[in-house]
Motif scaffolding. Sequence first.
Motif, PDB file in Angstrom:
ATOM      1  N   LEU A 159       0.829  -1.200   0.000  1.00 13.95           N
ATOM      2  CA  LEU A 159       0.000   0.000   0.000  1.00 13.95           C
ATOM      3  C   LEU A 159       0.863   1.250   0.000  1.00 13.95           C
ATOM      4  N   PHE A 160       1.936   1.252   0.786  1.00 12.53           N
ATOM      5  CA  PHE A 160       2.843   2.396   0.789  1.00 12.53           C
ATOM      6  C   PHE A 160       3.616   2.459  -0.524  1.00 12.53           C
ATOM      7  N   TYR A 161       4.091   1.324  -1.005  1.00 11.46           N
ATOM      8  CA  TYR A 161       4.921   1.290  -2.207  1.00 11.46           C
ATOM      9  C   TYR A 161       4.183   1.874  -3.404  1.00 11.46           C
ATOM     10  N   PHE A 162       2.957   1.391  -3.665  1.00 10.30           N
ATOM     11  CA  PHE A 162       2.193   1.895  -4.803  1.00 10.30           C
ATOM     12  C   PHE A 162       1.409   3.153  -4.446  1.00 10.30           C
ATOM     13  N   GLY A 163       0.939   3.217  -3.199  1.00  8.11           N
ATOM     14  CA  GLY A 163       0.105   4.348  -2.803  1.00  8.11           C
ATOM     15  C   GLY A 163       0.856   5.659  -2.767  1.00  8.11           C
ATOM     16  N   SER A 164       2.120   5.640  -2.376  1.00  2.07           N
ATOM     17  CA  SER A 164       2.883   6.881  -2.312  1.00  2.07           C
ATOM     18  C   SER A 164       3.067   7.479  -3.705  1.00  2.07           C
TER      19      SER A 164
END
Length: 343
Positions: free
Chosen positions: A230-235
């Motif tokens: 979620l952080f990897y793609f969401g950022s």
Amino acid sequence: MSDHDDVCVLLPTMNEAETVARVVTGFRDAGFENVLVIDGGSTDETQSIAREAGARVVEQSGRGKGQAVREAVRDHVAAPYVLMADADATYDADDAAAMLDPLFDGEAEHVIGNRFADMRPGAMTRLNRIGNRLINLAFRTIHREGYRDILSGYRAFTRESFRRLHLTADGFGIETEMAVECVKNRVPVSVVPITYRERPGGSATNLHPIRDGGVIFLELYRKAKTNNPLFYFGSVGAASTAAGIAMAAFVLYRYLAFGISHEVVAVGAVGATILGIQLLVFGFLADMIHSLHQEQIARYERAVSDETSDRPSENASPDAPEDRGSGRDDEPARREAADEAGD
């Protein structure tokens, strides 16, 4: 015989002639006879000085601290416990017992020495201190664990747990990668307060704060792909969406205020917004899959643990004969005897 025959002290070195003898002697005086120096091809007298101090010296086949650690544990360490430290005399051998206690007590399989617990004056520059704090904050945000000092070079771990980690970093990113892999593989970790001292005069550091700090940040982000999708793609998705909205606002303002249309910028705004939203959605889906995967692993581990704990009670029998190895192995002989009797 030493009190610590089951521990190998691992010292990766590169041009540490000024300090390596002091470090090796310190650990040997503390009762650690098995000291392994793995050297990255020093151009000074590091290797000969280390041998004279009583260490076993091996020259690594590649370059970089990460490659040295992986090669040492894989090919040159037979002891079940490894105590890893830098050879620059910034760590105290007196802290070794505290570092190993969580392993011996079964509380952890990986131990990190927290340098910030007792950092002596001059041990770390202001720039390095700020960088360390930012990296630890990023690690806690991305990987949702607080290990306090993930860049510490003072580590203790079981050889078996190290072999479960998928490590690829060749340089100073090895400490960061080990911390991330411990989270990913759910390796029990303990943090122990240690003393961190200033490098002795005459010795030069191999660390380049800006370059190595950038490599560490990239390593943290790269590892988020499989640990916190979620952080990897969401950022990236959030940044792309924000850029698209900013461009759209600019186009709208210029059109309403001055009647000027920016078709190319408008197309870019739409594309950036769509891409950002897609990445955000993909991040949420990937995070759901990751959570389900973690639940499946936990369920499998519980099932294996329950099966292992139940197996002795199922197989044990007070009336069973002592020779349990003659069952399946004697089956062909019994068949042959039965055939002969039938004839």
